[in-house]
Design an enzyme around this catalytic site. Structure first.
Site, PDB file in Angstrom:
ATOM      1  N   ASP A  83       0.618  -1.037  -0.053  1.00  0.00           N
ATOM      2  CA  ASP A  83       0.128  -0.153   0.037  1.00  0.00           C
ATOM      3  C   ASP A  83       1.071   1.342   0.166  1.00  0.00           C
ATOM      4  O   ASP A  83       1.853   1.415   0.894  1.00  0.00           O
ATOM      5  CB  ASP A  83      -0.978   0.039   1.249  1.00  0.00           C
ATOM      6  N   HIS A  84       0.742   2.132  -0.901  1.00  0.00           N
ATOM      7  CA  HIS A  84       1.281   3.504  -0.811  1.00  0.00           C
ATOM      8  C   HIS A  84       2.932   3.304  -1.084  1.00  0.00           C
ATOM      9  O   HIS A  84       3.665   3.752  -0.360  1.00  0.00           O
ATOM     10  CB  HIS A  84       0.923   4.392   0.232  1.00  0.00           C
ATOM     11  N   HIS A 181      -7.545   9.998   4.084  1.00  0.00           N
ATOM     12  CA  HIS A 181      -7.323   8.811   4.748  1.00  0.00           C
ATOM     13  C   HIS A 181      -7.626   9.338   6.291  1.00  0.00           C
ATOM     14  O   HIS A 181      -7.870  10.724   6.772  1.00  0.00           O
ATOM     15  CB  HIS A 181      -5.904   8.740   4.898  1.00  0.00           C
ATOM     16  N   LYS A 185     -12.945  12.673   7.770  1.00  0.00           N
ATOM     17  CA  LYS A 185     -12.997  12.690   6.424  1.00  0.00           C
ATOM     18  C   LYS A 185     -13.675  13.925   6.050  1.00  0.00           C
ATOM     19  O   LYS A 185     -13.664  14.437   5.083  1.00  0.00           O
ATOM     20  CB  LYS A 185     -13.402  11.487   5.875  1.00  0.00           C
ATOM     21  N   ASP A 257      -8.514   0.783   6.468  1.00  0.00           N
ATOM     22  CA  ASP A 257      -7.477   0.600   7.644  1.00  0.00           C
ATOM     23  C   ASP A 257      -8.098   1.267   8.631  1.00  0.00           C
ATOM     24  O   ASP A 257      -8.070   0.751   9.950  1.00  0.00           O
ATOM     25  CB  ASP A 257      -6.115   1.479   7.081  1.00  0.00           C
ATOM     26  N   ARG A 261      -8.320  -0.251  12.739  1.00  0.00           N
ATOM     27  CA  ARG A 261      -7.741   0.436  13.905  1.00  0.00           C
ATOM     28  C   ARG A 261      -8.883   0.421  15.154  1.00  0.00           C
ATOM     29  O   ARG A 261      -8.582   0.223  16.240  1.00  0.00           O
ATOM     30  CB  ARG A 261      -6.987   1.559  13.568  1.00  0.00           C
ATOM     31  N   ARG A 282      -3.480 -12.451  25.562  1.00  0.00           N
ATOM     32  CA  ARG A 282      -4.666 -13.238  24.700  1.00  0.00           C
ATOM     33  C   ARG A 282      -5.955 -12.864  25.234  1.00  0.00           C
ATOM     34  O   ARG A 282      -6.907 -12.962  24.707  1.00  0.00           O
ATOM     35  CB  ARG A 282      -4.282 -14.796  24.993  1.00  0.00           C
TER      36      ARG A 282
HETATM   37  O1  G3H Z   1      -3.239   4.890   3.537  1.00  0.00           O
HETATM   38  C1  G3H Z   1      -2.572   4.754   4.640  1.00  0.00           C
HETATM   39  C2  G3H Z   1      -2.840   3.685   5.323  1.00  0.00           C
HETATM   40  O2  G3H Z   1      -3.958   3.974   6.236  1.00  0.00           O
HETATM   41  C3  G3H Z   1      -1.406   3.179   6.042  1.00  0.00           C
HETATM   42  O3  G3H Z   1      -1.082   3.867   6.864  1.00  0.00           O
HETATM   43  O4  G3H Z   1       1.404   4.456   7.049  1.00  0.00           O
HETATM   44  O5  G3H Z   1       0.138   4.321   9.150  1.00  0.00           O
HETATM   45  O6  G3H Z   1       0.493   2.379   8.221  1.00  0.00           O
HETATM   46  P1  G3H Z   1       0.309   3.709   7.979  1.00  0.00           P
HETATM   47  P1  13P Z   2      -8.896   4.804   5.809  1.00  0.00           P
HETATM   48  O1  13P Z   2      -7.932   5.614   6.427  1.00  0.00           O
HETATM   49  O2  13P Z   2     -10.159   5.409   5.390  1.00  0.00           O
HETATM   50  O3  13P Z   2      -8.948   3.379   6.338  1.00  0.00           O
HETATM   51  O4  13P Z   2      -8.036   4.433   4.389  1.00  0.00           O
HETATM   52  C1  13P Z   2      -7.061   3.473   4.258  1.00  0.00           C
HETATM   53  C2  13P Z   2      -6.290   3.387   3.009  1.00  0.00           C
HETATM   54  O5  13P Z   2      -6.664   4.443   1.905  1.00  0.00           O
HETATM   55  C3  13P Z   2      -5.091   2.478   2.882  1.00  0.00           C
HETATM   56  O6  13P Z   2      -4.179   2.835   1.710  1.00  0.00           O
HETATM   57 ZN    ZN Z   3      -4.414   5.042   0.889  1.00  0.00          ZN
END
Ligand code: G3H
Ligand code: 13P
Ligand code: ZN
Length: 310
Positions: A83-84, A181, A185, A257, A261, A282
């Site tokens: 991702d990204h 993100h 939002k 994501d 969380r 656990r």
């Molecule tokens: O789009 C971003 C995702 O929510 C990942 O976030 O870099 O904190 O893992 P992170």
């Molecule tokens: P959210 O922050 O809306 O869950 O988006 C996650 C996302 O785009 C990860 O790439």
């Molecule tokens: Zn994203």
């Protein structure tokens, strides 16, 4: 079946009008909660990890846990996606480690540079049988380490999207139509630019479209976090009805994501408040993992329409 790329699941999603959830992972409980939900719903699923998630979990551990999920559910189409991806090196590292899909996020660059860098990743990934997602347009909010000011938010230009896909040969495209993100939002009414989505689909009907920043920020989970000692006021995401609309209107991949969380955190907080003597991981991770499973299950079954599409 072994780990799959997203090619076939996206083809099916475009033909039958549903979306596949792409869920961010960085530990065992998230992976198990997500794949258990996918198995229960007979749904294809994309597990994805950002570069910071990979740093946290360590790529070897991550891949071995994903492999364990594949062995546990051999009939389920499971893809593992970066991702990204911020640069070629990170994308290459993931291709070499066995990821079946990578995203190169060049949205912070100008159009020409985004084309050039995306193409480099596409060439390498394709020569290794790996598919590539790219991004055009800017989402408001935080993208990994890149902070995009709200005022800078730029919707995707449909004409540019067509040119971008032609010139890069990318397999799927993330577009900006109003999502962002994180947990905050929208200040007022939640609204997405479905008119832009339609124009993009008209120009590139065979390219799977991806929606980032697409958590619902499920009110019950926010409430749960706050009720048990959290402080997340005013959080607001994309309502389920709008995500369902996107799923039947040509969006093939929906990234989640923040909701995971919230589920994990809410589940853990509840145990800590109800039983301050608890200190066995656990004991607090079991209900948290179950909440992740229920959250993912709801999305697959009631929102994205991917249940029974495996
Ligand atoms: O789009 C971003 C995702 O929510 C990942 O976030 O870099 O904190 O893992 P992170
Ligand atoms: P959210 O922050 O809306 O869950 O988006 C996650 C996302 O785009 C990860 O790439
Ligand atoms: Zn994203």
């Amino acid at each position: 079946m072994p780990l799959v790329t997203t090619k076939e699941m996206f083809e099916k999603s475009m033909k039958e009008g549903f979306a596949i959830g792409a869920f961010n992972v960085n530990n065992m409980e998230l992976i198990q909660g997500i794949v258990d939900a996918a198995a229960e719903n007979n749904s294809p699923v994309i597990l994805q990890a950002s570069s910071s998630a990979i740093k946290y979990a360590r790529i070897n551990y991550l891949m071995k846990m994903v492999q364990a999920a594949v062995e546990e559910y051999p009939n389920l189409p499971i893809a593992i996606h970066l991702d990204h991806g911020p640069d070629f090196e990170t994308c290459k590292m993931c291709v070499d480690a066995g990821f079946t899909s990578v995203m190169f996020d060049g949205s912070k660059y100008d159009f020409e540079e985004n084309v050039r860098l995306t193409k480099e990743v596409v060439d390498y990934a394709h020569s290794h049988g790996v598919v590539v997602e790219a991004e055009l347009g800017k989402l408001a909010g935080i993208e990994d380490d890149v902070n995009v000011a709200s005022s800078d938010a730029m919707y995707t230009d449909p004409e540019q999207a067509e040119e971008f896909v032609k010139r890069t040969g990318v397999d799927s495209l993330a577009i900006a139509i109003g999502t962002s993100h994180g947990a905050y939002k929208f200040k007022g009414e939640a609204k997405l630019r479905f008119d832009i989505l339609k124009q993009v689909k008209d120009r590139i009907p065979n390219t799977p479209i991806v929606l980032h920043g697409a958590s619902t920020v499920i009110p019950e989970l926010v409430e749960m976090c706050n009720q048990y000692g959290g402080n997340i006021p005013g959080a607001k995401g994309v309502p389920d009805e709008i995500l369902h609309e996107a799923s039947i209107s040509g969006v093939s991949k929906i990234n989640v994501d923040t909701d995971l969380r919230l589920a994990l955190t809410g589940g853990i907080r509840k145990v800590f408040v109800e039983d301050p003597s608890a200190f066995d991981p656990r004991k607090y991770l079991t209900p948290a993992r179950e909440l992740v499973k229920q959250t993912v299950s709801h999305k697959m079954r009631d929102v994205f329409g991917s249940a029974n599409k495996a």
